[in-house]
Design an enzyme around this catalytic site. Sequence first.
Site, PDB file in Angstrom:
ATOM      1  N   LYS A 126      27.055  31.379 -15.977  1.00  0.00           N
ATOM      2  CA  LYS A 126      27.018  30.272 -16.955  1.00  0.00           C
ATOM      3  C   LYS A 126      25.265  29.381 -17.387  1.00  0.00           C
ATOM      4  CE  LYS A 126      28.798  26.631 -15.869  1.00  0.00           C
ATOM      5  NZ  LYS A 126      29.061  25.535 -16.750  1.00  0.00           N
ATOM      6  N   LYS A 209      32.158  22.957 -13.584  1.00  0.00           N
ATOM      7  CA  LYS A 209      32.086  21.766 -13.269  1.00  0.00           C
ATOM      8  C   LYS A 209      34.290  21.286 -14.326  1.00  0.00           C
ATOM      9  CE  LYS A 209      32.304  18.891 -17.897  1.00  0.00           C
ATOM     10  NZ  LYS A 209      31.999  19.727 -18.086  1.00  0.00           N
ATOM     11  N   LYS A 271      36.332  25.486 -19.805  1.00  0.00           N
ATOM     12  CA  LYS A 271      37.544  23.862 -20.205  1.00  0.00           C
ATOM     13  C   LYS A 271      38.677  24.421 -20.551  1.00  0.00           C
ATOM     14  CE  LYS A 271      33.189  21.966 -22.356  1.00  0.00           C
ATOM     15  NZ  LYS A 271      33.370  21.645 -21.454  1.00  0.00           N
TER      16      LYS A 271
END
Length: 310
Positions: A126, A209, A271
């Site tokens: 990340k 997220k 994503k």
Amino acid sequence: MSKKYVIALGGNALGNSPKEQEKNLVVTSKAIVDLVEEGVEVTICHGNGPQVGMIKKAMDETFNENGEIFMPFAECGAMSQGYIGFQMQNAIKNELLKRNIRKNVVSVITEVEVDRNDPAFKDPTKPIGSFMTEEEAKKLEEAGIFVMEDAGRGYRQVVPSPKPKRILEKESIENLIENGNIVISCGGGGIPVILENGEYKGVDAVIDKDLSSSLLAREINADVLVILTAIDNVKINFGKENEESLGEISTEEIKKYLKNDEFKKGSMLPKVEAAIEFADSKEGRLTIITSLEKANEIVSAKAGTRISKM
Ligand SMILES: Nc1ncnc2c1ncn2[C@@H]1O[C@H](COP(=O)(O)OP(=O)(O)O)[C@@H](O)[C@H]1O
Ligand SMILES: NC(=O)OP(=O)(O)O
């Protein structure tokens, strides 16, 4: 019955400073309140990569003179939820005020349980903080800090990003939504915690997220997951001469591109994984991946890459 949307906002798309973030949030708030005016129940999650890196750096510079780390990552993640949550809550509140809409906006400090044995703890992916040159990255690497090239944009520090398993505040979030609040939760993917000897404790990591947003969207039985980032569409052959934008696409088809390594680790890959996970979880569920600038087209569901089971 009203539709439920979960909107995930990218940490990079929010900008690099409080001023930039404030400006970007004005645009996003307009799109969010447009949805509210259409009768949509909106829940928002946000990233924190650049922001948590900035907070950690500032904390280390302030407190770390004798080489000891005083401010753990989990606490930095919590600070990023407060900082971004405040600006977002404020921007949405002001947009509601302008349109004379009586609705409450609330940010929830959210803890997300991860598995202490998640292999991600041994393989940091990340990206956090600001972008660096190769020379700056080499210096950090020599000091024992992991760095990675980030989607052709420069080098960044990388930290472990374990998979989100359980949103601890899920019931409170659901209650707030049911009572008509616009809820901001799972900021920065949620503060990562593990269960140890019957107690939850924060761990050094940053959860993705997009994956937490997908988990939340499934848990609250949302209809649409919208991932807002810095690019209008998901691309194949990204950055090459034959680059192509993806529009309407089935999960089956996009899985083929995923297998072909079309999406970069730490940026577009999570994503697309989050999009597939949500769209595949139930017939009729849709994930839209697009830019903050196209957020006003969400209502018509025409913008960006639109992924569903089909
Ligand atoms: N195949 C791809 N298609 C589109 N963008 C890609 C692709 N691979 C990598 N990217 C990069 O990923 C970025 C989005 O990821 P990132 O900046 O990490 O998102 P966030 O907005 O959540 O911080 C895009 O702006 C683009 O630079
Ligand atoms: N936590 C997180 O996923 O942040 P970004 O959106 O900035 O990558």
